[in-house]
Structure formats: C-alpha cells, structure tokens
Scaffold this motif. Sequence first.
Motif, PDB file in Angstrom:
ATOM      1  N   LEU A  92       1.028  -1.198  -0.078  1.00 29.43           N
ATOM      2  CA  LEU A  92      -0.002   0.029   0.094  1.00 29.43           C
ATOM      3  C   LEU A  92       0.850   1.120  -0.003  1.00 29.43           C
ATOM      4  N   SER A  93       0.603   2.137  -0.837  1.00 28.66           N
ATOM      5  CA  SER A  93       1.594   3.550  -1.117  1.00 28.66           C
ATOM      6  C   SER A  93       0.990   4.327  -0.176  1.00 28.66           C
ATOM      7  N   LYS A  94      -0.546   4.184   0.173  1.00 32.73           N
ATOM      8  CA  LYS A  94      -1.307   5.154   1.104  1.00 32.73           C
ATOM      9  C   LYS A  94      -2.632   4.679   1.816  1.00 32.73           C
ATOM     10  N   ILE A  95      -2.833   5.074   2.833  1.00 37.35           N
ATOM     11  CA  ILE A  95      -4.309   4.661   3.273  1.00 37.35           C
ATOM     12  C   ILE A  95      -4.911   6.065   3.290  1.00 37.35           C
ATOM     13  N   ASP A  96      -5.651   6.341   2.466  1.00 35.29           N
ATOM     14  CA  ASP A  96      -6.175   7.643   2.597  1.00 35.29           C
ATOM     15  C   ASP A  96      -7.269   8.161   2.955  1.00 35.29           C
ATOM     16  N   LEU A  97      -7.553   8.991   4.093  1.00 34.84           N
ATOM     17  CA  LEU A  97      -8.864   9.205   4.663  1.00 34.84           C
ATOM     18  C   LEU A  97      -9.761   9.975   3.821  1.00 34.84           C
ATOM     19  N   ASP A 109      -2.975  10.729   4.651  1.00 34.45           N
ATOM     20  CA  ASP A 109      -2.321   9.398   4.437  1.00 34.45           C
ATOM     21  C   ASP A 109      -2.098   8.889   6.240  1.00 34.45           C
ATOM     22  N   LEU A 110      -2.765   7.700   6.383  1.00 34.68           N
ATOM     23  CA  LEU A 110      -2.543   7.277   7.671  1.00 34.68           C
ATOM     24  C   LEU A 110      -1.219   6.547   7.866  1.00 34.68           C
ATOM     25  N   LEU A 111      -0.656   6.325   6.775  1.00 37.66           N
ATOM     26  CA  LEU A 111       0.784   5.815   6.746  1.00 37.66           C
ATOM     27  C   LEU A 111       1.840   6.958   7.144  1.00 37.66           C
ATOM     28  N   ASN A 112       1.414   8.084   7.099  1.00 34.98           N
ATOM     29  CA  ASN A 112       2.157   9.266   7.514  1.00 34.98           C
ATOM     30  C   ASN A 112       2.074   9.455   9.036  1.00 34.98           C
ATOM     31  N   PRO A 113       2.949   9.068   9.621  1.00 34.35           N
ATOM     32  CA  PRO A 113       3.028   9.196  11.251  1.00 34.35           C
ATOM     33  C   PRO A 113       2.371  10.484  11.808  1.00 34.35           C
ATOM     34  N   VAL A 114       2.643  11.233  11.017  1.00 30.22           N
ATOM     35  CA  VAL A 114       1.972  12.791  11.681  1.00 30.22           C
ATOM     36  C   VAL A 114       0.541  12.405  11.540  1.00 30.22           C
ATOM     37  N   THR A 115      -0.314  11.959  10.432  1.00 32.97           N
ATOM     38  CA  THR A 115      -1.675  11.710  10.237  1.00 32.97           C
ATOM     39  C   THR A 115      -2.313  10.846  11.456  1.00 32.97           C
TER      40      THR A 115
END
Lengths: 672, 672
Positions: free
Chosen positions: A476-481, B480-486
């Motif tokens: 997965l490159s992203k998990i986009d809200l 992006d939930l894979l971004n720790p900041v998110t």
Amino acid sequence: MSLYLPVICGVIALFFAFGLSKGISKESSGNDRMKEIAAYIHEGAMAFLIREYKYLLIFIIIVTIVVGVLIDYKTAICFICGAIFSILAGFFGMRVATKANVRTAEAARHGQKKALKIAFSGGAVMGMCVVGLGIIGLSILYLGFDKNVSFISGFGLGASSIALFARVGGGIYTKAADVGADLVGKVEAGIPEDDPRNPAVIADNVGDNVGDVAGMGADLFESYVGSIISALTLGAFIFTDSPTKVMFPLMLASLGIIASIVGILFASNSKNNNPQKTLNTGTYIAGAVVVIGTGILSNNIFGNFRVFGSIIAGLIVGMLIGKITEIYTSYDYKSVKKIADQSETGAATTIISGLAVGMYSTMIPILFIAVGVLVAFYIMGGANNVSMGLYGISLAAVGMLSTTGITVAVDAYGPIADNAGGIAEMSELPSSVREITDKLDSVGNTTAAIGKGFAIGSAALTALALFASYAKATNLSKIDLLNPVTLVGLLVGAMLPFLFGALTMESVGKAANEMIEEVRRQFKSIPGIMEGKSKPDYKKCVDISTAAALKEMILPGIIAITAPILMGMLLGVEALGGMIGGAVAAGVLMAIFMANAGGAWDNAKKYIESGENGGKGSNAHKAAVVGDTVGDPFKDTSGPAMNILIKLMTIVSLVFASVIANHGGILLNLLK
Amino acid sequence: MSLYLPVICGVIALFFAFGLSKGISKESSGNDRMKEIAAYIHEGAMAFLIREYKYLLIFIIIVTIVVGVLIDYKTAICFICGAIFSILAGFFGMRVATKANVRTAEAARHGQKKALKIAFSGGAVMGMCVVGLGIIGLSILYLGFDKNVSFISGFGLGASSIALFARVGGGIYTKAADVGADLVGKVEAGIPEDDPRNPAVIADNVGDNVGDVAGMGADLFESYVGSIISALTLGAFIFTDSPTKVMFPLMLASLGIIASIVGILFASNSKNNNPQKTLNTGTYIAGAVVVIGTGILSNNIFGNFRVFGSIIAGLIVGMLIGKITEIYTSYDYKSVKKIADQSETGAATTIISGLAVGMYSTMIPILFIAVGVLVAFYIMGGANNVSMGLYGISLAAVGMLSTTGITVAVDAYGPIADNAGGIAEMSELPSSVREITDKLDSVGNTTAAIGKGFAIGSAALTALALFASYAKATNLSKIDLLNPVTLVGLLVGAMLPFLFGALTMESVGKAANEMIEEVRRQFKSIPGIMEGKSKPDYKKCVDISTAAALKEMILPGIIAITAPILMGMLLGVEALGGMIGGAVAAGVLMAIFMANAGGAWDNAKKYIESGENGGKGSNAHKAAVVGDTVGDPFKDTSGPAMNILIKLMTIVSLVFASVIANHGGILLNLLK
C-alpha cells in the motif's frame, strides 16, 4: 555465533525460571489446611487450563488449516509454534504461581522480606517464561526458515490467539467469580472477603491466577513477539544486504532479557523494607542496563545513535504511561480522593466522577504516545526516508517491551500476594500474617495498575508497528482518509472497541448471575454451611466460571478475527487499513478509559475503607462499593480486552495481507 | 427568479412561524398562579439568554477580529451573520416555547388534542426559525458575495460558535438544575418532582427550555447550514460553468422547508388521538414530499437520478438512526427491560448493563452511516470521479437535514409538554390535566431520544462533508494514515471527545453541587418553606445555573476551537486531517454511546415506575434512579456536546484552511 545469541539468552531465561521455580518448591507450604486450600486453587486453575486447551485444540486445528490453505504451510507452522509457546508460558507461569501463593503465606509467618521474595520469584518465573519462550520461538523460526521474515507473522497470530483465550476468557472468569462471590457473600450473607464458607471463594482465587497471571502474561507475550515481528519485517525490507541489522531487534530483546535478570536478582536480594521501592528499583536498574547496552549496540551495528534514540523514546514512554496510570488510580493523588468525596452524595456521583476521571486520564498517555511516535520516526530520518522512520516506530515498541521480563514479574507478583492473603484468611493464620500479605497485596494493586497502563501502551505501539508492516506487506502506498472507503473503514473500526466492550461486560454480567444463583443455592441447600460445619462445593463454582468464560469469549473472539478479513474482502486493503486505524485509536482510548476508571473506583473504595469520608460502613462507602463493582469488569475484563482486540485485528490483517491484496475488495469492484 | 427562491422559501418559513406564534399568543394562559409560574420560567430563560449574550458579545468581537485579520473581512462578516442568525433563531424559539408551555397546560384542561396542538405549534416556531433564518442567511451571503463560496464557511463558524454556547452551556445548565433539584428535593426532602416548595424547580423548568429547545435548535441549525455550506463549496469546485447546479443544495433546502410546512400543517390538524402517531405521520409526510420533489429536481437540473439517490440515502439513514435509537432507549424493547431486570441486583448492575447497552447501540447506526456514505459516494460515480462522489456525501447530509423544520418542531415539542406538566403541578391543576401533560411528556421523551439520534447522525454526516471541503480548500491530495504525523493526529483527535466528555461531566457535577448547597441553605434558612407558607428564592437558583453553565463551558469551548488550529500550525494540514478523522470517528461513537445509555437508563426507571420489577419505591427502583442520574449528563450534556465538538473542529479547520496550509506545520519543518 551472534546469530545464536538470542536463542542462548532465551535458554538462559528459561534456566533462570527453572532455578527460581526449584527455589520456590523447596519452601514450606505450611500446615494441612493451607495445603488443602492451595490444592483447591491449584486444581481449579489447572481445570480451567485443561478445559481451555480442549477449545484451543479445535481452534488451532481450524486456523492452521485455513492459514495452510490460504497462505502457506510455513506460516501455518509458525502459527502452531506461536500458539504452543504462548500456552507453555502460561502453563508454567500459572503452575508456579499457584505454588508460590501458599508458600508466600507460610513465609509471611516469618516476616515480610521472605514473603516478598517468594511472591516476586513466582512472578519472575512467568516473566522469564514469556521472554524466554518468545525469543527462542522467534529466533529458531527466523533462522530455520532461512531468515525469511514473511512467515513469522504466523507466530504472532498464534500468540494473539492464545492471548484472546487467556485475556478475554480469563477476564470474564475472574470477574464473574469476583462479582459473584462479593454480591452474595459480602453483601447478602454478610461474611467477609475470602471466607471459606463462601462457595465462590476458591473460584475467586483461581480467577486471580487465570486473569491476572496467565491472561496478563499472554497479553504481554503477544505484544513482545508482535513488536519484534514488526521490527524484523520492516528491517528485512530495508536492510536487504545486512542480516546483522535485520537481526538487531532480536539482539535488543536479548539485551532486555539480561537486563531483566539483573533487575530481578537485585530486587530479590534487596535489603530495603519497602516492597514498592524494591520492585521499582529493580525495574529502573533493568531499564538502565538496557539504556547503556542499547547505546553500545546502536553505535556498533548502525554506526550512530539514531536507533538508540528511537528505542529510548519507547522505553521512556512506557515508563511514563505507567507513572501516569499511578497518578490517576492511586489514592495518594487527587483524582481518587475526588471520587471518594463525590461518594458522599451517593452512588450516582461516584459513577459520574469515576467515568470523568477515566475519560480525563486518556489525555496525557495519548500525548506521550504521540510524542514518542514522532520522536521515533523523525530521529531515524523519517522525513526523508519513510521506511526508516516506520522502522524507528517499531524499534520504539521493541524498546518499550525490552524489559518485559521484569515487568511481567512485578505484575504477576500481585495476584500471588493476593492469593497468599486469601489462603491466610481461609486457613485462619494469625492476623500478623494477614497484615503482611495485605501490605504486599496493596503494593500489588499499584503494580497491577501500572502494569495495565504499560500493557495498553505497548499494545498501542505494537499495533502501530504492525500496521506499518501490514502496509509494506500489501504494497500500500497510502491509506487515504479522503477515500470514503477508508473513512468507512475508520468508522467501523472505531465502533468495534465499543462493541467488544459491550459484549465482554454483558458476558461478565451473565456469568456472574450464574455464579450468584449457584452460591445462593448452596447457602440454602447445604445444611451447616454458614456455621462452617460442612464444606461448600467449591468445584461447582469453579466449573461455572470456567464454562461461562470459555463460552462467552467465543462471540467477541470471532468478531475480532473475522472483522478485518470481512472488511478486506468486501472493501479492500485500504478500507482495512482505515479500519485498523480506527480500531487502534478508539481501542487504546477505551482501554485507558476503562482501566483507569476501574482502578480509580477500586482505590476510592480502599481510601474510604482506610477511614476517610466516613470510613467503612458509611453511606460513602456503600456508594464506593457500587463504583468498585462497576469498575471490576471495566479494569479487568473489557479494558484489557481492547489490547487483544487491536493487536489481534492487526496481526490477522498482516497474516492475510497477501490474500486480501490479491482477492479482496469484492464489493468495491461491484460498486465501480 | 429561481435565484431568489431559497430566500422566498425562507421568508415563507418565518411568516409561518410568525403566524403560529400569533396563534399561540391568542390562547389563554390560565389562572393567576399559572401566569405567575410561567412568568418565572420565562424570566429565568430570558435571564440566561441575556447573560449569555454578554459573553457572546466578547467572544464574537474577538473571533471577528481574528478572522478579519487572518482570513478576510468577508468571511468575518459571514461569521457575524451566522452567529446573529443562530442567536435570533434561539431567541424567537425560546420566547415562544416559554409562552406555549403555560398555554399547553391551560389547554389540557379542555382535552389532549388542543394541548398537543399548542405544544407542537410552539416547537414548530423553533423549527421554522431554524430553517428560515438558515436559508435566508446563506442565500443572501452567497448571492451578495457574487456567488463566491469561499467566504460562507464563516457563516458556519458563527453557527457553530453559538451552538457551542447554547448546547454545551445549555446542557450544563439543564442538568445542574435537574440533578440539584432531584437530589435535595426528591431524595433528601422527599417532596415530589415539580413541587413549588423546591427552590430549584424553576431553574429545572428553565433548563428544559435552555437545553432542549435552544440548545437542540442551535445544534441542528449548525448541522443544517454546515451541510449546505459543504455542498455549496464542493459544488462550486465541480460545476464551474453552471450556477444553477451550484445552487442546487439551496433548492433542495427550499423544498425541505415546503415539505416541513406541509408535514406540520398535517400534524397540527390531524384527527388522530395518538400523539406519537400524529407526529410520526407528519414527519413521514414531509419525507415523502422531499422524496417526490427531489426526484423531479434531480432529473430537471442534473438530467439523471444519481443525485436523487445520494439525497435519499441520507434521508433514509437519518430516519433509520432515529428508529434504532428508539429501539435501544424505549421500554417497549428488550434493552431497557434488561436494564430494569438488572436493577434488581442493585445499582452496580444497573450501571454495567446500561453502559453495555449504550456501547452496543453504536453498532447499527455506524453501519447505517457507513452504508449511506458508500451509496452516496458510488451512486454519484465516485469510483471514477472522486469529487463527484464527495459531493454525493455532502448531498446525503443535506438530504438528511432537509426536513429539519419538522424534526426540530417534533423535538422541541417535548420540553414544552414537559414544562406544561411542571406548571400544572405547581399550580395544583386537577390531576386530569397532569395526566394529559404526562402522556404528552412521555411521547416527548421518545421524540427527544429520536431527535438526539438524528442530531448525532446529521452531525456525523455534516462533519464528513465539511471534512471533504477542508481537503479541497487546503488542496490536500491525500490524508495518509501511513504518515505518522496523520496517525498522531488521529490519536489526538480520537482523544478529544473523551476529554470533552470528562470536562462536561465534571462541570455538571460542580454546578449541581453548588445548586444542592443553595437548595439546602434555603430549606434551612427560609422559615415556613416546607409548609408552603413562604416562597423559595427561585431567582437565586436560576442565577447559579446560569453563572455555572457559562463559566464551565469556557474551557471545553477553548479546547474545541484551538485544538485544530494548534495541530495545524504545529504538524500541518495532513495531521489536522487525521485529527478531524479521529475526532469525528470517536466523537460520533461517544455521542451515540452516551445518548443511548442515558436514554435507556431514563426509561428503565420509568418502566419500573410503571409497576414492573417491583415498582416505585422498590430496591430495583432505587438502583434505577442511580442509573437515571448518571444518565442525565450522559444524554443531555456530554453526549450532545460531542456533536458540537466534531462540527466546530471541522468548521474551524475549514475557515482557517488557507492560513494553516500556508503557514502551518512549524514543528514538522523543524523535525525535518
């Protein structure tokens, strides 16, 4: 050589546990009455385990087949190993704990220090079994499968499955027995706690072992191996050219084992008369050893101190969360005193203020976790290299859990001391003995609360780390809200902890009701029971708790396991990512809220019993008892169940990642 | 012409409200005693409003300056308008409600039908003011600022700010008075509810107006305009070439106003003797008019029925959530009966089972919302055109809220009937009058519970729609939930509802304590008060509630407003996106959990009082009273406060989107 170091450290841990266990066995187990009661508890605990194993056998066979067919046989083997190793840790730990309890009671005749040493040694056996078996299992499978990390998530699934049975089932067991024993015994019949005339008293003491020793041990076993699995998985993606670097999490865990042994030896032989200080010092020493060792390791293997920073961030956050938990749940601080004050206007205000304290107590731990995550990510250079940053988060989890050996020891010491008190009471030992065990028990209450905070924090960090591994595994490159499917996943995921909480609380209610009816029946139908002339049927009560606990955990268990698979198959990998995110966020919050509210109610009652706000028997006390009863399933069943829920969902997603990535999103395709 | 249609419909709504209001004023307000009591309530309510306006003035000035300086003066103007229009709706609504209450009581002397008509007309004034002022404000600003939608988020901010004061402050007010009146009056002094000897009785009745009429109205005003703003904003991005299409949400809202008027007229003139059925039928008729009209509009403006599908999805989900709420909180269903059964074993089991019911009740509404979101998104072709899909979600929110006019009418009818009962009791009207008002009041309890469910559902959908607008406004391509900041944002966001819950519950506790002390003081120091010979000082109690409510809402209010700005400035737009996601998910769940647990406890008590489980005065009843008291702040303060929290945070993010996008993420830049 260094490849086998983790295995060697694991073996050392097991030998150390064996030695401690031998030492405990050598101690006197007291007079005949004590032996008899201890035997009841021991048999009850083993009866639960054996019944549990029957369920487990069926469960393991089914999951093994599913995993073997859908994933591969190596992952299935890892699953079986994970399950068996967790079972073994629980079995040994509980076996020794149910030996140590009576010996602690007997030792308390000769003074506090010896009693403390035995109780703590008993706990240390559980701690050493957890870390020893955990690291041995992981290392051998990692090396055995040619250092291919793609299978070892199965080990985590095995550990999680057992944790589900032990923590959720155990949590229902212990509270059904506790609430049942209290409501009929203390409230209706007016006999004191741990009175041998109460038919549920043995079940209550068994429950301490089942829930607080085996359940907690399995929970931390799961976190321990889960965090290492996540770090190994992410490391393998990054350090394709350096097996040493990939192995680093195992080295770190090895260091933690040595550190824990040092800490345990120190605490066991401390000359200090204050048990709380003794245990704290042991923990701090273990932490210090990890800090120093990690600095050296980090510099030697990675050539810098970045890794060191991530790990220490995790370690510090873990210890801080423990401390915060203490502040909200100990009656030395103002939150608990406020609940006691509010109890003067009745049960309603006790409940409202306790709920408010629980909710309020979520703030600081979440901020600490947030800071820890950011530090661990950015110190590894996550801004420029996301993978390294995520690796940093997983190392923070491993760092937090590195001293699991002594953490479990301190935590499992509590129920042993609690049991010792029960045995002293039932055997009518002199009150001086009960005084000592009471003191040890009260320290145990604090360590239990701290341990719960630690378990939650570690579950959160482990789940976040596994979440990162899941994303890697599914590419997965992203998990986009901003994708509504992810948003839907988030909402449904956040709902699951509430559902889980409802189901587990209702289970305790149902099981407790069965227990209440049985105790009432025995009080009515067994002549001479209230005069102590004839014995109650302890076994029947143990049976009821056992059967109810195992029956009631089936539905929550099925939900935890199938929900991620269902979401992934219907709405795909990204929706599942959102679901895990929602479940972890809401789950951690509910866990902190429920554990701390429960702990605070418990201690507000104890505070009033110590003579404040009118003391025992006052209206405030009656109100506080209501709070404590509500708090029981909060802190010992539903709260801890959240840890299992979030880790289990995450590891299920990780194990089935390939299937979901390739075949998932069925509904999504229809919608397009 | 069609450009001004929404304004015309808004004006029609206001004229209709004016007509209803005139009709109510014409009715007799009863004997002198009734007039006197009604005057106390009216004055108390106005005293609260006037004191609130002083705070509001300062608040509005500060925010206007901040918005004017940081954003632009047009947004600031919109903010002022939104605030003033919401204030006006609340002012008119409450003014008429405090006239309708006594006239309902008087009318009840002559039968149920007329009483129902007056109470419902009173509620309808509030409903028509909400939709009329909402649509007029939005339409004029939209047209006035050259159809540029970028400013009207300010209108939403204004509406949200007033909702904060009205709903959170009002919620604290009403429960402080209620709990205070009950604990001293009913429990300590043993006098019945609504007894004129109780000094807090007027404050209690004022509270019904402040919390349940004005607070609820402001909450739905906010959802109403928020959903339209979101749809307008998204529509303006998509339909750059078609102002008609951009205007569509306003047309839909106009249709809803007409539909609501039809429904209200029907219900007011219904020949049916069952008040619940009458109100339900009115609502369903309004819904049917919207369905038919939307089908025509959708086909005419967009040339297909896709838009129709999204809107109907929202409408259906709103009605289903209302129905589900009824199932979990009405004693015709098993959940409430279970709590009543559990009350037989004491307060602890009442609390545990109520909490479990509340948690359990989150499942179905969340699944409905999830399905609604997916349908609304994919029916618009979201799979290929994300913007259109998101537009569909915002239309679902507008659809759900299209019948707000009658929904508020039905909802506000409850507290008017409740007040009428209080006035009947205090004026010692014949028991036949009280019987009628009791019947109307009990229907009001059900409609209130349904209204709460609807308010939560609409808040959720509105927040999600605004969330999409936020992403557009900040040009975010992903959150992006894979971004720790998110992820950090998500965790912190999910924590805020817990913090908000804790703060608001504590506020009720503090305010109630002040009230308790005052009532006790009056009972002691005013001679002859218990014999009814001298009058209690009602005004003092009204003062205490007013001051406490306004003081206690400051901290939660500041948190709700500053948290998103702080997060955005420190960690940037994506972290803020995660924060909103977490806050919406956890907030919706907490809102459903708390509202339904509270509603279920309330009705479990009423069920027992109806003679079940031992009836009034039994141990089960005492336990149920504890549950009801805990449920009061749950369902009327903290639960509804969640709606405000999530919408306010979202709209703050939207208004400050440009500032945060350009200057935010300070800490993030340092970390890099």
